[in-house]
Motif scaffolding. Structure first.
Motif, PDB file in Angstrom:
ATOM      1  N   ALA A  53      -1.428  14.189  13.362  1.00 47.86           N
ATOM      2  CA  ALA A  53      -1.438  13.677  11.993  1.00 47.86           C
ATOM      3  C   ALA A  53      -2.090  12.293  11.957  1.00 47.86           C
ATOM      4  N   LYS A  54      -1.743  11.445  12.923  1.00 40.72           N
ATOM      5  CA  LYS A  54      -2.386  10.125  12.997  1.00 40.72           C
ATOM      6  C   LYS A  54      -3.891  10.249  13.211  1.00 40.72           C
ATOM      7  N   THR A  55      -4.280  11.115  14.139  1.00 47.79           N
ATOM      8  CA  THR A  55      -5.702  11.290  14.457  1.00 47.79           C
ATOM      9  C   THR A  55      -6.476  11.785  13.246  1.00 47.79           C
ATOM     10  N   LEU A  56      -5.916  12.748  12.526  1.00 50.57           N
ATOM     11  CA  LEU A  56      -6.584  13.283  11.342  1.00 50.57           C
ATOM     12  C   LEU A  56      -6.722  12.224  10.254  1.00 50.57           C
ATOM     13  N   LEU A  57      -5.671  11.435  10.047  1.00 49.19           N
ATOM     14  CA  LEU A  57      -5.729  10.397   9.020  1.00 49.19           C
ATOM     15  C   LEU A  57      -6.802   9.364   9.372  1.00 49.19           C
ATOM     16  N   LYS A  58      -6.871   8.990  10.650  1.00 48.50           N
ATOM     17  CA  LYS A  58      -7.901   8.045  11.081  1.00 48.50           C
ATOM     18  C   LYS A  58      -9.294   8.610  10.846  1.00 48.50           C
ATOM     19  N   GLU A  59      -9.455   9.882  11.129  1.00 52.39           N
ATOM     20  CA  GLU A  59     -10.755  10.530  10.941  1.00 52.39           C
ATOM     21  C   GLU A  59     -11.137  10.601   9.461  1.00 52.39           C
ATOM     22  N   LEU A  60     -10.214  11.064   8.635  1.00 54.04           N
ATOM     23  CA  LEU A  60     -10.530  11.267   7.216  1.00 54.04           C
ATOM     24  C   LEU A  60     -10.778   9.955   6.480  1.00 54.04           C
ATOM     25  N   LEU A  61     -10.022   8.910   6.827  1.00 57.06           N
ATOM     26  CA  LEU A  61     -10.165   7.617   6.152  1.00 57.06           C
ATOM     27  C   LEU A  61     -11.098   6.666   6.895  1.00 57.06           C
ATOM     28  N   SER A  62     -11.682   7.139   8.003  1.00 58.20           N
ATOM     29  CA  SER A  62     -12.569   6.283   8.821  1.00 58.20           C
ATOM     30  C   SER A  62     -11.864   4.981   9.192  1.00 58.20           C
ATOM     31  N   ILE A  63     -10.657   5.105   9.726  1.00 59.32           N
ATOM     32  CA  ILE A  63      -9.866   3.937  10.109  1.00 59.32           C
ATOM     33  C   ILE A  63     -10.341   3.440  11.468  1.00 59.32           C
ATOM     34  N   PRO A  64     -10.775   2.176  11.563  1.00 60.51           N
ATOM     35  CA  PRO A  64     -11.259   1.641  12.846  1.00 60.51           C
ATOM     36  C   PRO A  64     -10.163   1.608  13.911  1.00 60.51           C
ATOM     37  N   ASP A  65     -10.562   1.548  15.157  1.00 59.32           N
ATOM     38  CA  ASP A  65      -9.614   1.494  16.278  1.00 59.32           C
ATOM     39  C   ASP A  65      -8.790   0.210  16.277  1.00 59.32           C
ATOM     40  N   SER A  66      -9.206  -0.764  15.510  1.00 57.44           N
ATOM     41  CA  SER A  66      -8.478  -2.032  15.449  1.00 57.44           C
ATOM     42  C   SER A  66      -7.250  -1.956  14.533  1.00 57.44           C
ATOM     43  N   TYR A  67      -6.933  -0.761  14.051  1.00 62.19           N
ATOM     44  CA  TYR A  67      -5.785  -0.564  13.162  1.00 62.19           C
ATOM     45  C   TYR A  67      -4.789   0.407  13.784  1.00 62.19           C
ATOM     46  N   GLU A  68      -3.519   0.187  13.470  1.00 65.52           N
ATOM     47  CA  GLU A  68      -2.449   1.112  13.815  1.00 65.52           C
ATOM     48  C   GLU A  68      -2.101   1.947  12.591  1.00 65.52           C
ATOM     49  N   VAL A  69      -1.675   3.180  12.819  1.00 59.65           N
ATOM     50  CA  VAL A  69      -1.149   4.042  11.754  1.00 59.65           C
ATOM     51  C   VAL A  69       0.320   4.289  12.036  1.00 59.65           C
ATOM     52  N   LEU A  70       1.162   3.970  11.061  1.00 56.72           N
ATOM     53  CA  LEU A  70       2.610   4.138  11.203  1.00 56.72           C
ATOM     54  C   LEU A  70       3.127   5.138  10.180  1.00 56.72           C
ATOM     55  N   PHE A  71       4.154   5.892  10.582  1.00 54.14           N
ATOM     56  CA  PHE A  71       4.878   6.776   9.678  1.00 54.14           C
ATOM     57  C   PHE A  71       6.305   6.237   9.555  1.00 54.14           C
ATOM     58  N   LEU A  72       6.617   5.664   8.393  1.00 55.56           N
ATOM     59  CA  LEU A  72       7.907   5.007   8.195  1.00 55.56           C
ATOM     60  C   LEU A  72       8.697   5.675   7.076  1.00 55.56           C
ATOM     61  N   GLN A  73       9.965   5.290   6.982  1.00 56.78           N
ATOM     62  CA  GLN A  73      10.840   5.792   5.927  1.00 56.78           C
ATOM     63  C   GLN A  73      11.076   4.685   4.901  1.00 56.78           C
ATOM     64  N   GLY A  74      11.800   5.019   3.836  1.00 59.09           N
ATOM     65  CA  GLY A  74      12.161   4.005   2.844  1.00 59.09           C
ATOM     66  C   GLY A  74      11.221   3.895   1.671  1.00 59.09           C
ATOM     67  N   GLY A  75      10.110   4.636   1.684  1.00 60.20           N
ATOM     68  CA  GLY A  75       9.176   4.605   0.565  1.00 60.20           C
ATOM     69  C   GLY A  75       8.401   3.300   0.477  1.00 60.20           C
ATOM     70  N   ALA A  76       7.467   3.257  -0.476  1.00 58.41           N
ATOM     71  CA  ALA A  76       6.704   2.031  -0.699  1.00 58.41           C
ATOM     72  C   ALA A  76       7.619   0.884  -1.115  1.00 58.41           C
ATOM     73  N   SER A  77       8.745   1.217  -1.735  1.00 58.64           N
ATOM     74  CA  SER A  77       9.668   0.165  -2.182  1.00 58.64           C
ATOM     75  C   SER A  77      10.219  -0.639  -1.015  1.00 58.64           C
ATOM     76  N   LEU A  78      10.428  -0.010   0.125  1.00 58.26           N
ATOM     77  CA  LEU A  78      10.856  -0.772   1.297  1.00 58.26           C
ATOM     78  C   LEU A  78       9.746  -1.710   1.754  1.00 58.26           C
ATOM     79  N   GLN A  79       8.504  -1.267   1.624  1.00 52.37           N
ATOM     80  CA  GLN A  79       7.384  -2.116   2.030  1.00 52.37           C
ATOM     81  C   GLN A  79       7.278  -3.378   1.175  1.00 52.37           C
ATOM     82  N   PHE A  80       7.725  -3.289  -0.088  1.00 45.02           N
ATOM     83  CA  PHE A  80       7.728  -4.482  -0.945  1.00 45.02           C
ATOM     84  C   PHE A  80       8.492  -5.625  -0.275  1.00 45.02           C
TER      85      PHE A  80
END
Length: 361
Positions: A53-80
């Motif tokens: 899932a991480k690899t596919l997301l990096k491929e589809l969004l052209s995410i550079p290797d200098s970025y991490e992809v995280l799968f977290l809980q709590g929704g966007a509201s926790l990120q606030f």
């Protein structure tokens, strides 16, 4: 089965093909004899889903290797709250570009943790437009926060050319994966999955690795980005079924031709409904100005509340789901996320034209 057209704002429509595959694999994932929900998140079968899932997301969004992809809980509201907890230290200031209710909530949460300032706001215009961005001194702000698409009001940043800051943060919950984005322009992108990525329960965070050097080290482990990076989003039990479905959605997007194909399709879908609004001689009134219209959330009103109720009632009888506007603004809203088929948007366009002919004179 009854045919319905799902325009819910979130949790939103999922691709039929994804739901069918999940149904087929529900009781016996990869010939293991059990569901993916029953597998250990430390086991090889689930970990393969997690990492792909991480690899596919990096491929589809052209995410550079200098970025991490995280799968977290709590929704966007926790990120606030989690963002300022990690990155806003005493004596530092965070800047907010306020274009809707979620922008406001992000700033309000950050203000409980550190100093914040509104760079510009569209509130005086009732969030009908993306406001022109004034010039500002970049070094004044530790980071600048923007919301790319405004689900409630139906406005969207067409591009991010006007915004310049070395630590730019974007809440992309309602338009991530719907179009190409310049990931390298942002320090952090975060998005709840329940619009375009998959079901509710998982939040994607795309984080530039060098920012971890600036992060607060004095946090509970579960609230530290560094914890989740070091543990590959497996520090605690992740929402495995949500990530599994996210993985299937990413495979589906890739099978359609990636973001080039998805973006073109989304433009065509939105055009059908906006044309119904624009050709109604004011019977349907779009909330957003034309230069700020969202491709994901199309908001509009009718001449009065009685007509709105009649429109929604007749729409429901015809199989349209989720067309009522957000409770804070009323009116109507059609959310045309990736999984909403062209057929549904054409059907809504035809219904709107018919309703206008019946009630517009």
């Amino acid at each position: 089965m009854k045919q319905v057209f799902n325009f819910n704002a979130g949790p939103a429509a999922l691709p039929k093909e994804v739901l069918q595959q999940a149904q087929q694999e529900m009781l016996n994932f990869k010939d293991s004899g059990i569901s993916v929900m029953e597998h250990s998140h430390r086991g090889k079968l689930y970990e393969s889903v997690h990492e792909e899932a991480k690899t596919l997301l990096k491929e589809l969004l052209s995410i550079p290797d200098s970025y991490e992809v995280l799968f977290l809980q709590g929704g966007a509201s926790l990120q606030f709250a989690m963002l300022p907890m990690n990155f806003l230290k005493q004596g530092e200031l965070a800047g907010f570009i306020t274009t809707g209710a979620w922008s406001e909530k992000a700033r309000n949460e950050a203000a409980k943790i550190g100093a914040t300032e509104e760079i510009v706001s569209g509130k005086e215009q009732n969030y009908t437009t993306i406001p022109a961005l004034p010039s500002f001194a970049e070094d004044r702000y530790k980071y600048v926060h923007v919301t790319s698409n405004n689900t409630i009001f139906g406005t969207q940043w067409e591009n991010f050319n006007a915004i310049s800051h070395p630590f730019l943060i974007a809440d992309m919950s309602s338009d991530i994966l719907s179009r190409k984005i310049p990931v390298e322009k942002f320090g952090i992108i975060y998005a709840g999955a329940q619009k375009n990525l998959g079901p509710a329960g998982v939040t994607v965070v795309i984080l530039r690795k060098d920012l971890l050097q600036q992060a607060n080290k004095d946090l509970p482990a579960i609230l530290s980005y560094e914890t989740h990076v070091k543990n590959r989003s497996l520090y605690n039990t992740p929402p495995t079924f949500s990530i599994y479905l996210l993985h299937l959605v990413l495979q589906w997007v890739k099978s359609l031709g990636g973001l080039d194909a998805i973006e073109k399709k989304n433009e065509e879908k939105a055009a059908f409904i906006y044309e119904a609004i624009d050709h109604s001689n004011g019977f349907y009134s779009g909330h957003a100005t034309k230069d700020s219209r969202s491709l994901m959330n199309i908001t509009f009103t009718l001449p009065n509340e009685d007509l709105t109720k009649t429109f929604l009632a007749e729409a429901e009888q015809r199989g349209f789901i989720g067309l009522a506007g957000h409770r804070s603004v009323g009116g109507c809203r059609a959310s045309t996320y990736n999984a909403v088929p062209m057929e549904a948007c054409k059907a809504l366009r035809n219904f709107m034209d018919e309703f206008y002919l019946n009630y517009g004179n």
